[in-house]
Write a protein that holds these residues in place. Structure first.
Motif, PDB file in Angstrom:
ATOM      1  N   ALA A 134       0.849  -1.185   0.000  1.00  0.00           N
ATOM      2  CA  ALA A 134       0.000   0.000   0.000  1.00  0.00           C
ATOM      3  C   ALA A 134       0.889   1.241   0.000  1.00  0.00           C
ATOM      4  N   VAL A 135       0.349   2.339  -0.538  1.00  0.00           N
ATOM      5  CA  VAL A 135       1.135   3.566  -0.714  1.00  0.00           C
ATOM      6  C   VAL A 135       0.337   4.748  -0.179  1.00  0.00           C
ATOM      7  N   GLY A 136       1.044   5.648   0.513  1.00  0.00           N
ATOM      8  CA  GLY A 136       0.395   6.860   0.995  1.00  0.00           C
ATOM      9  C   GLY A 136       1.326   8.054   0.970  1.00  0.00           C
ATOM     10  N   VAL A 137       0.762   9.246   0.771  1.00  0.00           N
ATOM     11  CA  VAL A 137       1.502  10.494   0.907  1.00  0.00           C
ATOM     12  C   VAL A 137       0.670  11.459   1.741  1.00  0.00           C
ATOM     13  N   VAL A 138       1.350  12.134   2.667  1.00  0.00           N
ATOM     14  CA  VAL A 138       0.735  13.118   3.563  1.00  0.00           C
ATOM     15  C   VAL A 138       1.614  14.349   3.526  1.00  0.00           C
ATOM     16  N   THR A 139       1.043  15.518   3.282  1.00  0.00           N
ATOM     17  CA  THR A 139       1.843  16.725   3.149  1.00  0.00           C
ATOM     18  C   THR A 139       1.057  17.950   3.554  1.00  0.00           C
ATOM     19  N   THR A 140       1.769  18.992   3.967  1.00  0.00           N
ATOM     20  CA  THR A 140       1.127  20.279   4.207  1.00  0.00           C
ATOM     21  C   THR A 140       1.228  21.199   2.996  1.00  0.00           C
ATOM     22  N   ALA A 141       1.859  20.739   1.926  1.00  0.00           N
ATOM     23  CA  ALA A 141       1.793  21.444   0.636  1.00  0.00           C
ATOM     24  C   ALA A 141       0.555  20.964  -0.115  1.00  0.00           C
ATOM     25  N   THR A 142       0.363  21.437  -1.333  1.00  0.00           N
ATOM     26  CA  THR A 142      -0.620  20.783  -2.188  1.00  0.00           C
ATOM     27  C   THR A 142      -0.190  19.323  -2.335  1.00  0.00           C
ATOM     28  N   ARG A 251      -2.050  10.516  11.590  1.00  0.00           N
ATOM     29  CA  ARG A 251      -2.862   9.556  12.361  1.00  0.00           C
ATOM     30  C   ARG A 251      -3.942   8.915  11.499  1.00  0.00           C
ATOM     31  N   ALA A 252      -4.474   9.664  10.543  1.00  0.00           N
ATOM     32  CA  ALA A 252      -5.483   9.102   9.644  1.00  0.00           C
ATOM     33  C   ALA A 252      -4.874   8.114   8.660  1.00  0.00           C
ATOM     34  N   ALA A 253      -3.655   8.373   8.219  1.00  0.00           N
ATOM     35  CA  ALA A 253      -3.023   7.534   7.201  1.00  0.00           C
ATOM     36  C   ALA A 253      -2.532   6.202   7.752  1.00  0.00           C
ATOM     37  N   LEU A 254      -1.887   6.225   8.908  1.00  0.00           N
ATOM     38  CA  LEU A 254      -1.171   5.033   9.380  1.00  0.00           C
ATOM     39  C   LEU A 254      -2.063   3.802   9.559  1.00  0.00           C
ATOM     40  N   PRO A 255      -3.201   3.884  10.268  1.00  0.00           N
ATOM     41  CA  PRO A 255      -3.995   2.657  10.438  1.00  0.00           C
ATOM     42  C   PRO A 255      -4.561   2.125   9.129  1.00  0.00           C
ATOM     43  N   ARG A 256      -4.883   3.008   8.210  1.00  0.00           N
ATOM     44  CA  ARG A 256      -5.392   2.542   6.917  1.00  0.00           C
ATOM     45  C   ARG A 256      -4.312   1.766   6.168  1.00  0.00           C
ATOM     46  N   LEU A 257      -3.113   2.312   6.131  1.00  0.00           N
ATOM     47  CA  LEU A 257      -2.034   1.640   5.414  1.00  0.00           C
ATOM     48  C   LEU A 257      -1.599   0.363   6.122  1.00  0.00           C
ATOM     49  N   ALA A 258      -1.598   0.381   7.444  1.00  0.00           N
ATOM     50  CA  ALA A 258      -1.156  -0.792   8.216  1.00  0.00           C
ATOM     51  C   ALA A 258      -2.090  -1.977   8.046  1.00  0.00           C
ATOM     52  N   ALA A 259      -3.302  -1.737   7.570  1.00  0.00           N
ATOM     53  CA  ALA A 259      -4.263  -2.830   7.399  1.00  0.00           C
ATOM     54  C   ALA A 259      -3.952  -3.707   6.201  1.00  0.00           C
ATOM     55  N   TYR A 260      -3.052  -3.286   5.338  1.00  0.00           N
ATOM     56  CA  TYR A 260      -2.742  -4.056   4.128  1.00  0.00           C
ATOM     57  C   TYR A 260      -1.724  -5.149   4.440  1.00  0.00           C
ATOM     58  N   SER A 261      -1.997  -6.348   3.960  1.00  0.00           N
ATOM     59  CA  SER A 261      -1.253  -7.535   4.388  1.00  0.00           C
ATOM     60  C   SER A 261       0.197  -7.552   3.930  1.00  0.00           C
ATOM     61  N   LYS A 262       0.503  -6.886   2.833  1.00  0.00           N
ATOM     62  CA  LYS A 262       1.872  -6.912   2.313  1.00  0.00           C
ATOM     63  C   LYS A 262       2.703  -5.718   2.765  1.00  0.00           C
ATOM     64  N   GLY A 263       2.166  -4.927   3.699  1.00  0.00           N
ATOM     65  CA  GLY A 263       2.910  -3.784   4.195  1.00  0.00           C
ATOM     66  C   GLY A 263       2.638  -2.529   3.392  1.00  0.00           C
TER      67      GLY A 263
END
Length: 501
Positions: A134-142, A251-263
């Motif tokens: 799983a992939v995520g990006v979190v930023t205070t820019a656009t 905090r919103a991103a981490l649990p969603r991404l951690a739920a994926y079985s392959k990391g």
């Protein structure tokens, strides 16, 4: 050519080659960090230098009564320095710096995961997605800005954020959180394409406010919380601007991404430190570093509880060359100047938006008093009015090119040599600078690796090793790139339209 001239040319060429070799020598340093990880988090401090860290460290201890999480990181992880130059410039910008991190090769300033001759590069998060992560990006820019985008997609123009939003839809990361509503909203996009609806059709929860973010139970998220960049932390905290903090989004991103079985792989970017340093805004920079520290605490706690996770931190470049300089006899008043930052409750961005295009000196005096806790003299207020209305900039409009904000900073400078009447912090520029920046690694199995000075391209090596990926992007030489640039001498330079690079 005469023999003497040939000999002279040879000596000069040899000296240039030797200089180039020495300049690139840090790239040969490959620290022996061989840790494998199921999850990888890259925490980017955009535009932060060591002087920024020192100011935030002091303020956190003296005013907030606690050490920085970054101090704990530096004490318990392994850390060093990284060179930041791009392929053809000793001063980089965020796309070229992001490319070095994400692809392992140097590029020319301006494009995303691409060489200047058009050869596309494959960024690290694309490689991780091929592994099923799983992939995520979190930023205070656009969210489509250079640093997150460089980890995901290839594009010759970092400014093409409407197109990058479309590329994000095709890429299919599980979490996109940041600013930039104007690149998704059909009412604002030039092609009137409804990117919100298209993301929703692909199973994303689309959220635009802090309340919606907290209420969402969607497993995939597109969150865009402002038209442009997410407002500064100082404005969020003290001026009632209702947007998520960087820690909220993390905090919103981490649990969603951690739920994926392959990391998973995740980039968290504290983007507005850079912007505040461009503006020479001490409160802007300070509070965004402190907000980044809250997010870093969230990430470090996650790593502590999930030891199959590797955390890397880095700053892509420094910006503005701020300095906390000594004040008073024997520098004994130096701390008193920093403590005056406690009175500053907002940013130049917030102030300029409220002053508009034609402020009066009285309006300038009042907003400096209420937002910065600073009493301006009438002649100082007039300098601000002239900068806004007549484009008369101080101390100049070249080295201090982010105007009129740099002028607002200039009128707020210390004037009492014996005892600071204002914060004893000064900037050398409104632009990026060339100094080496922070680099560090945190997680299980790192051991006591020696870092020293690395090149920023080593981050890709570290990430691919950790994820068990074997891949090499094509390398371009500086000379090859310069030849391409020479052939395009009349073409417009790709530089961020809002100059916050």
């Amino acid at each position: 050519m005469k023999r003497r001239d040939l000999l002279k040319a040879g000596i000069l060429a040899g000296a240039a080659a030797s200089l180039s070799a020495r300049a690139q020598s840090a790239q040969a340093n490959q620290p022996g960090i061989l840790t494998r990880a199921r999850n990888l988090i890259f925490f980017a401090y955009d535009g932060m230098g060591w002087e920024d860290y020192a100011i935030a460290q002091f303020y956190s201890r003296q005013v907030l009564g606690k050490p920085l999480a970054l101090e704990r990181f530096l004490a318990s992880g392994v850390s060093g320095l990284q060179n930041t130059n791009s392929l053809t410039s000793f001063v980089t910008e965020s796309s070229a710096a992001g490319n070095a991190w994400s692809t392992g090769v140097k590029t020319v300033n301006g494009g995303l995961a691409i060489h200047i001759d058009g050869r596309k590069l494959t960024p690290i998060f694309a490689l991780a997605k091929q592994q099923g992560k799983a992939v995520g990006v979190v930023t205070t820019a656009t969210v489509t800005h250079a640093t997150p985008a460089s980890f995901l997609v290839s594009n010759p123009d970092r400014n093409a954020e409407e197109e990058i939003a479309q590329q994000y839809l095709e890429f299919g990361a599980e979490v996109y959180l940041g600013g930039g509503q104007r690149f998704f909203d059909p009412a604002v996009r030039r092609d009137k394409r409804d990117m919100y609806a298209e993301f929703a059709a692909k199973g994303y929860g689309v959220v635009k406010t802090l309340g919606e973010l907290r209420a969402s139970n969607a497993s995939k998220l597109l969150g865009v919380f402002s038209s442009s960049h997410v407002p500064y932390e100082a404005d969020r905290r003290f001026q009632g601007v209702n947007v998520p903090s960087l820690a909220d989004m993390t905090r919103a991103a981490l649990p969603r991404l951690a739920a994926y079985s392959k990391g998973f792989v995740l980039q968290v970017e504290a983007a507005r430190i850079d912007h505040a340093n461009h503006l020479n805004d001490p409160a802007g920079s300070l509070w965004d570093i402190l907000a980044a520290d809250e997010a870093l605490e969230v990430v470090m706690n996650f790593v502590d509880q999930n030891p199959d996770t590797l955390l890397i931190i880095g700053s892509d470049h420094a910006c503005g060359a701020p300095a906390l300089y000594g004040a008073g006899p024997s520098y004994r008043e130096s701390s008193a100047g920093v403590l005056q930052l406690e009175a500053q409750k907002g940013t130049f961005e917030f102030m300029l938006a409220r002053l508009g295009n034609n402020p009066t000196p009285d309006q300038v005096v009042e907003i400096f008093r209420t937002v910065k806790g600073v009493t301006l003299k009438p002649e100082q207020a007039q300098v601000v009015v002239d900068a806004i209305t007549r484009r008369v900039f101080q101390p100049d409009g070249v080295r201090y090119g982010i105007q009129p904000a740099n002028t607002l900073s200039w009128v707020m400078r210390q004037t009492n040599a014996n005892k600071p009447d204002l914060p004893n912090i000064g900037w050398n520029s409104g632009q990026h600078t060339a100094s080496p920046t922070i680099f560090g690694v945190y997680g299980r199995g790192i051991g006591a690796a020696r870092i020293g000075l690395i090149d920023n391209t080593y981050n890709f090596t570290l990430m691919t090793r950790a994820l068990g990926i074997r891949f090499q992007n094509p390398v371009m030489s500086e000379q090859e790139a310069l030849e391409v640039l020479k052939s395009r001498a009349g073409a417009p330079t790709l530089h961020p339209e809002d100059v916050l690079a």
